[in-house]
Enzyme design. Structure first.
Site, PDB file in Angstrom:
ATOM      1  N   GLU A 105       0.834  -1.211   0.000  1.00 24.27           N
ATOM      2  CA  GLU A 105       0.000   0.000   0.000  1.00 24.27           C
ATOM      3  C   GLU A 105       0.866   1.258   0.000  1.00 24.27           C
ATOM      4  O   GLU A 105       0.583   2.222  -0.710  1.00 24.27           O
ATOM      5  CB  GLU A 105      -0.943  -0.022   1.196  1.00 24.27           C
ATOM      6  CG  GLU A 105      -1.997  -1.129   1.089  1.00 24.27           C
ATOM      7  CD  GLU A 105      -2.878  -1.202   2.310  1.00 24.27           C
ATOM      8  OE1 GLU A 105      -2.423  -1.721   3.349  1.00 24.27           O
ATOM      9  OE2 GLU A 105      -4.017  -0.734   2.232  1.00 24.27           O
ATOM     10  N   GLU A 125      -4.340  -9.054   3.665  1.00 22.45           N
ATOM     11  CA  GLU A 125      -5.001  -8.689   4.914  1.00 22.45           C
ATOM     12  C   GLU A 125      -6.204  -9.569   5.236  1.00 22.45           C
ATOM     13  O   GLU A 125      -6.500  -9.826   6.386  1.00 22.45           O
ATOM     14  CB  GLU A 125      -5.437  -7.219   4.877  1.00 22.45           C
ATOM     15  CG  GLU A 125      -4.342  -6.213   5.039  1.00 22.45           C
ATOM     16  CD  GLU A 125      -3.635  -5.853   3.748  1.00 22.45           C
ATOM     17  OE1 GLU A 125      -3.764  -6.621   2.758  1.00 22.45           O
ATOM     18  OE2 GLU A 125      -2.939  -4.821   3.725  1.00 22.45           O
TER      19      GLU A 125
HETATM   20  C1  LIG Z   1       2.203   6.855  14.052  1.00 26.90           C
HETATM   21  C2  LIG Z   1       1.011   6.560  14.923  1.00 26.90           C
HETATM   22  C3  LIG Z   1      -0.138   5.940  14.101  1.00 26.90           C
HETATM   23  C4  LIG Z   1      -1.220   5.367  14.977  1.00 26.90           C
HETATM   24  C5  LIG Z   1      -2.360   4.764  14.171  1.00 26.90           C
HETATM   25  C6  LIG Z   1      -1.872   3.687  13.231  1.00 26.90           C
HETATM   26  C7  LIG Z   1      -2.987   3.258  12.300  1.00 26.90           C
HETATM   27  C8  LIG Z   1      -2.451   2.369  11.218  1.00 26.90           C
HETATM   28  C9  LIG Z   1      -3.571   1.606  10.518  1.00 26.90           C
HETATM   29  C10 LIG Z   1      -3.008   0.444   9.758  1.00 26.90           C
HETATM   30  C11 LIG Z   1      -4.138  -0.413   9.189  1.00 26.90           C
HETATM   31  C12 LIG Z   1      -3.610  -1.700   8.552  1.00 26.90           C
HETATM   32  C13 LIG Z   1      -2.888  -1.444   7.277  1.00 26.90           C
HETATM   33  C14 LIG Z   1      -2.494  -2.702   6.521  1.00 26.90           C
HETATM   34  O1  LIG Z   1      -3.326  -2.814   5.383  1.00 26.90           O
HETATM   35  C15 LIG Z   1      -2.644  -3.968   7.339  1.00 26.90           C
HETATM   36  C16 LIG Z   1      -1.487  -4.871   7.145  1.00 26.90           C
HETATM   37  O2  LIG Z   1      -0.493  -4.571   6.523  1.00 26.90           O
HETATM   38  S1  LIG Z   1      -1.633  -6.369   7.974  1.00 26.90           S
HETATM   39  C17 LIG Z   1      -0.110  -7.240   7.594  1.00 26.90           C
HETATM   40  C18 LIG Z   1      -0.065  -7.628   6.162  1.00 26.90           C
HETATM   41  N1  LIG Z   1       1.118  -8.452   5.935  1.00 26.90           N
HETATM   42  C19 LIG Z   1       1.037  -9.795   6.019  1.00 26.90           C
HETATM   43  O3  LIG Z   1       0.019 -10.372   6.252  1.00 26.90           O
HETATM   44  C20 LIG Z   1       2.343 -10.552   5.828  1.00 26.90           C
HETATM   45  C21 LIG Z   1       2.484 -11.593   6.935  1.00 26.90           C
HETATM   46  N2  LIG Z   1       3.791 -12.220   6.894  1.00 26.90           N
HETATM   47  C22 LIG Z   1       4.083 -13.180   5.958  1.00 26.90           C
HETATM   48  O4  LIG Z   1       3.353 -13.508   5.090  1.00 26.90           O
HETATM   49  C23 LIG Z   1       5.447 -13.791   6.110  1.00 26.90           C
HETATM   50  O5  LIG Z   1       5.871 -13.552   7.417  1.00 26.90           O
HETATM   51  C24 LIG Z   1       6.498 -13.204   5.146  1.00 26.90           C
HETATM   52  C25 LIG Z   1       6.540 -11.695   5.290  1.00 26.90           C
HETATM   53  C26 LIG Z   1       6.159 -13.623   3.746  1.00 26.90           C
HETATM   54  C27 LIG Z   1       7.869 -13.763   5.565  1.00 26.90           C
HETATM   55  O6  LIG Z   1       7.772 -15.180   5.601  1.00 26.90           O
HETATM   56  P1  LIG Z   1       8.962 -16.054   6.241  1.00 26.90           P
HETATM   57  O7  LIG Z   1      10.242 -15.613   5.671  1.00 26.90           O
HETATM   58  O8  LIG Z   1       8.534 -17.456   6.135  1.00 26.90           O
HETATM   59  O9  LIG Z   1       9.027 -15.659   7.766  1.00 26.90           O
HETATM   60  P2  LIG Z   1       7.910 -15.853   8.900  1.00 26.90           P
HETATM   61  O10 LIG Z   1       6.563 -15.905   8.336  1.00 26.90           O
HETATM   62  O11 LIG Z   1       8.344 -16.931   9.821  1.00 26.90           O
HETATM   63  O12 LIG Z   1       8.056 -14.452   9.647  1.00 26.90           O
HETATM   64  C28 LIG Z   1       9.318 -14.106  10.221  1.00 26.90           C
HETATM   65  C29 LIG Z   1       9.024 -13.383  11.491  1.00 26.90           C
HETATM   66  O13 LIG Z   1       8.417 -12.108  11.161  1.00 26.90           O
HETATM   67  C30 LIG Z   1       7.159 -12.029  11.797  1.00 26.90           C
HETATM   68  N3  LIG Z   1       6.262 -11.292  10.915  1.00 26.90           N
HETATM   69  C31 LIG Z   1       6.032 -11.525   9.616  1.00 26.90           C
HETATM   70  N4  LIG Z   1       5.186 -10.612   9.120  1.00 26.90           N
HETATM   71  C32 LIG Z   1       4.870  -9.761  10.149  1.00 26.90           C
HETATM   72  C33 LIG Z   1       4.044  -8.591  10.272  1.00 26.90           C
HETATM   73  N5  LIG Z   1       3.385  -8.101   9.237  1.00 26.90           N
HETATM   74  N6  LIG Z   1       3.968  -8.019  11.486  1.00 26.90           N
HETATM   75  C34 LIG Z   1       4.646  -8.504  12.544  1.00 26.90           C
HETATM   76  N7  LIG Z   1       5.460  -9.611  12.500  1.00 26.90           N
HETATM   77  C35 LIG Z   1       5.546 -10.209  11.282  1.00 26.90           C
HETATM   78  C36 LIG Z   1       6.714 -13.437  12.029  1.00 26.90           C
HETATM   79  O14 LIG Z   1       5.778 -13.501  13.063  1.00 26.90           O
HETATM   80  C37 LIG Z   1       8.018 -14.100  12.377  1.00 26.90           C
HETATM   81  O15 LIG Z   1       8.326 -13.739  13.705  1.00 26.90           O
HETATM   82  P3  LIG Z   1       9.152 -14.779  14.635  1.00 26.90           P
HETATM   83  O16 LIG Z   1       8.367 -16.044  14.604  1.00 26.90           O
HETATM   84  O17 LIG Z   1      10.476 -14.904  13.943  1.00 26.90           O
HETATM   85  O18 LIG Z   1       9.197 -14.134  15.954  1.00 26.90           O
END
Ligand SMILES: CCCCCCCCCCCCC[C@H](O)CC(=O)SCCNC(=O)CCNC(=O)[C@H](O)C(C)(C)COP(=O)(O)OP(=O)(O)OC[C@H]1O[C@@H](n2cnc3c(N)ncnc32)[C@H](O)[C@@H]1OP(=O)(O)O
Length: 612
Positions: A105, A125
C-alpha cells in the site's frame, strides 16, 4: 534516510526480520518524509527496505495496541495521501523480496515502482480477518484493474514482480544490485518531466465503466458469500472498493479506515491474528525441558547423516545431559543466540569435553555465514556471558535492599554506558526468566549468590516486568518506562523478609562506587570463567560483554576496562567489600594471583593453577 549527490533522498525501512510497519517505524517514516520534502537539496524520494526486503506490512503485533487517541485516517489519509502522494516531489518505491499488505500500500502511494522480478507483491489482509487499511482497496484496482485487484485481495494471492510489471502495478524491473539506482533514475526522470507523474488514487484508465464495475462486484459478492459465508470481511472489502468507484476515492479511503477499525476489533480478526503467530510458534526456542531435548536428539541420531551436528539453543541446561541418550557426544554442541536473535550479533558456541574440534570449526564457519560474531565457550551453567553477568543484577538488588534507589542505580549504570540499567533490563527480560536463571546460579554457585526476595515478591503480585506493564517501572501505551512510587512497599517487604536494614554507609556511595560495586563482581566471575577454561581468552569476554550485554565498546569490554583499573585495585576493593558484606564479593584466586604480580587479567601467570 540518505540524501545522494543527485538530490534523491533514499529512505530505508529497517525493522528486521520483515521490515514491518510498527508504530515507531510509521512515525519515523513520516518524520523522514517531512524532512525530505522540506530540504532544498532534495529533488525526489526513493523508498526501499533493508536487507533485501521492502516491507512485510503493518506490524500485526500493533493491532489492538494503537494509541487510544489515534485519529482515524492519520496514516492512510493525513500522511500517505496528503503528504506523500500529494507532495511537490515525486516518490518511487524500490521493491525487493516482499511488499505485502501495508508494504504494498505504501508502494502504491508512491508515484512509481521499480521491483526485482522475483519480489512478492500482495494484499493478504483478509487472511487476518481485516481489509487493506492504507489505501489498498482504492489504489490496487486503479493500477491493475478491478478483476485482478479483487482476486489479489479476496484470495490473499500475491504476484511476482515480473507479473506486476506486466499488469502495470510496477513501472520497471531491475536486479537487486541495480534496484535503488534504477529507482533514483526513474524519480529524476519524473522531476525532469521525462516520465508521467501518476497519483494512483486518481487514476481511472484501468477502471471499467460504472455499470461494468457494479456487475463485476456483484459476481464477486456471490463468490465471497459462497466461499466464506460465516465471515463478513470479504463482503466489506467489496463494499469499500465499490464506494470508491461509485462515489469518490477519498470517500472510499475514509470508508476503508472506518471499516478496518471495526474489523480489527472483531473476534474473527483476533482469532486469525492469533493463528498467524501460533503457526509460527510451533517451530520454536523446544522449551528448556531436559527429557524432551534428550528424546529429540535421540530421534535425530536415528535419521540424520553420521556427520550431522546436533546443536541446541539452550542457555541453562548442561549439554552433557542433553546428549545422554545418543551415542554421538562428539556431535553435541550448544549454539546460544542472544535475544532478540535477529538483532543481537553474538553467538556462543558451547563445547563439552567430548565435542569434536571439527564440529567447533564447522560452527565457527556457519556463524560467519549467518553474520554472527562467535565466541567458543565451555559447558557450565550460563556458559560464558550469562555466567559472568549473573552477579550484575544480584549486586544491583543488593544495593537496593540496603537502601539505594532503583532509579538512581539505573541512571548511574546508563551514564556509565550500558544501553539500560539492570532494573530496566530485568523488566525487559521478565521476572519469570530472571528468577528461573537466578535459581540455576543458586544451585551451581550457592556460596557467591546474593539471594533477595524482591523479585519473588513483585512476581507474586503479578508484576512480571514490561509484559505486564508493571515491574520496577510502570509502562504506558508507548512502552515508556516511568518510576513507580508503589515500588517502595515491595522493597520494604523484601527487607523485612530477609532481615536487611538500610545501610547508611552504602547509601552514601558515590556514583563511581555504585558502578564498581555492580561491575567488579562481574569482573570477578569473568576471572573464574577464564580460570576454569570456560572462555579461551580475556578478549573473548570483552567481545561477549559488548555484543551479548551491551557493555560500552568505548571502554574496551569488561576485562579491558578492569585492566584499566588494575588487578590490584579490583582485588582490594572486592576484598574490602567481602569483609563487610560477605562471600558475594570475595575475590577469586585467579584475580589474587594477578594482583600479587600486578599483571593484566589477560596474562598467564606462574603459580596460579586452575582449581579444576
Ligand atoms: C504513528 C502513529 C499511528 C497510529 C495509528 C496507526 C494506524 C495504522 C492503521 C493500519 C491499518 C492496517 C494497514 C495494513 O493494510 C494492514 C497490514 O499490513 S496487515 C499485515 C499484512 N502483511 C502480512 O500479512 C504478511 C504476513 N507475513 C508473511 O506472510 C510472512 O511472514 C512473510 C513476510 C512472507 C515472511 O515469511 P517467512 O520468511 O517465512 O518468515 P515468517 O513468516 O516466519 O516471519 C518471520 C518473522 O516475522 C514475523 N512477521 C512476519 N510478518 C509480520 C508482520 N506483518 N507483522 C509482525 N510480524 C511479522 C513473524 O511472526 C516471524 O516472527 P518470529 O516467529 O520470527 O518471531
Amino acid at each position: 534516510m540518505e540524501v545522494r549527490a543527485d538530490g534523491v533522498a533514499v529512505i530505508t525501512i529497517s525493522n528486521p526480520p520483515v521490515n514491518a510497519l510498527s508504530l515507531d517505524v510509521l512515525a519515523s517514516l513520516q518524520k523522514n518524509y517531512v524532512e525530505a520534502l522540506n530540504r532544498n537539496d532534495v529533488k525526489a524520494i526513493v523508498l526501499t527496505g533493508a536487507k533485501g526486503r521492502f516491507c512485510g506490512g503493518f506490524d500485526i503485533n500493533a493491532f489492538g495496541n494503537k494509541p487510544k487517541n489515534a485519529k482515524p485516517g492519520s496514516v492512510s489519509i493525513d500522511f500517505l495521501t496528503d503528504i506523500v502522494e500529494d507532495a511537490h516531489k515525486p516518490s518511487v518505491a524500490a521493491i525487493d523480496g516482499i511488499a505485502l499488505g501495508g508494504g504494498l500500500e505504501v508502494a502504491m502511494v508512491c508515484h512509481a515502482r521499480v521491483s526485482t522480478p522475483s519480489a512478492q507483491l500482495g494484499l493478504p489482509e483478509l487472511q487476518l480477518g481485516i481489509i487493506p487499511g492504507m489505501g489498498g482497496t482504492q489504489r490496487l484496482p486503479r493500477l491493475v484493474g478491478l478483476p485482478k485487484a479483487l482476486e489479489m485481495m479476496l484470495m490473499s494471492k500475491p504476484i511476482k514482480g515480473k507479473d506486476a510489471h506486466d499488469l502495470g502495478l510496477v513501472d520497471a524491473i531491475a536486479s537487486a544490485n541495480e534496484l535503488v539506482s534504477a529507482a533514483c533514475s526513474l524519480a529524476l526522470e519524473i522531476v525532469e518531466q521525462k516520465r508521467p507523474w501518476f497519483k494512483s488514487l486518481y487514476r481511472t484508465d484501468k477502471l471499467p465503466t460504472l455499470g461494468e464495475a457494479k456487475e463485476i462486484l456483484k459476481i464477486a459478492r456471490v463468490q465471497a458469500q459462497k466461499q466464506a459465508a460465516s465471515v463478513q470481511h470479504p463482503t466489506i472489502c467489496i463494499d469499500v472498493i465499490e464506494e470508491g468507484i461509485v462515489s469518490d476515492p477519498r470517500v472510499g479511503l475514509m470508508k476503508e479506515v472506518l471499516s478496518g477499525k471495526m474489523l480489527e476489533e472483531s473476534s474473527t480478526s483476533k482469532s486469525l491474528r492469533h493463528v498467524f503467530f501460533a503457526q509460527r510458534a510451533t517451530s520454536k526456542a523446544v522449551v528448556e525441558d531436559i527429557l524432551l531435548k534428550q528424546q529429540i536428539f535421540s530421534d535425530l541420531e536415528k535419521y540424520c547423516r553420521h556427520n550431522c551436528i546436533f546443536a541446541t539453543n539452550t542457555s541453562t541446561i548442561n549439554l552433557n545431559l542433553i546428549g545422554q541418550k545418543t551415542s554421538s557426544p562428539d556431535r553435541i554442541v550448544g549454539a546460544h543466540f542472544f535475544s532478540p536473535a535477529h538483532v543481537m550479533p553474538l553467538l556462543e558456541i558451547v563445547r563439552t569435553h567430548q565435542t569434536s574440534p571439527q564440529v567447533i570449526v564447522d560452527l565457527l564457519d556457519m556463524a560467519k555465514k549467518i553474520q554472527k560474531v562467535p565466541i567458543v565457550a565451555g559447558n557450565c551453567t550460563g556458559f560464558a556471558v550469562n555466567r559472568m553477568f549473573f552477579p550484575y543484577t544480584q549486586a544491583a538488588v543488593f544495593l537496593v535492599d540496603y537502601g539505594l534507589d532503583v532509579y538512581h542505580i539505573d541512571h548511574v549504570i546508563t551514564q556509565f554506558g550500558m544501553p539500560m540499567g539492570p532494573f530496566r533490563l530485568a523488566d525487559l527480560v521478565g521476572f519469570g526468566v530472571a528468577i528461573a536463571s537466578r535459581n540455576q546460579y543458586l544451585q551451581s554457585y550457592p556460596e557467591r549468590c546474593y539471594n533477595s526476595m524482591l523479585l519473588q515478591i513483585l512476581l507474586e503480585d503479578n508484576r512480571t516486568g514490561e509484559s505486564s506493564r508493571r515491574g520496577f517501572y510502570v509502562y504506558g501505551d508507548s512502552r515508556k518506562a516511568s518510576p513507580d512510587p508503589d515500588l517502595r512497599k515491595y522493597i520494604e517487604k523484601s527487607r523485612t523478609m530477609t532481615g536487611v536494614v538500610e545501610n547508611h554507609k552504602l547509601m552514601k556511595l558515590s556514583d563511581n562506587d555504585i558502578v564498581e560495586m555492580i561491575f567488579l563482581p562481574v569482573v570477578n566471575e569473568a576471572c573464574r570463567v577464564l580460570d576454569e577454561g570456560i572462555a579461551v581468552k580475556a578478549s573473548d569476554l570483552d567481545v561477549a560483554s559488548i555484543m551479548g550485554m551491551g557493555f560500552p565498546s568505548y571502554r574496551g569490554g569488561v576485562m579491558f576496562w578492569a585492566d584499566s583499573l588494575g588487578a590490584k585495585y579490583v582485588y582490594t576493593r572486592l576484598e574490602e567489600w567481602s569483609k563487610d558484606y560477605g562471600e558475594f564479593f570475595k575475590p577469586c584466586e585467579y584475580l589474587a594471583a594477578r594482583a600479587r604480580q600486578n599483571a593484566s587479567l589477560a596474562a598467564v601467570v606462574d603459580g596460579a593453577q586452575s582449581r579444576l
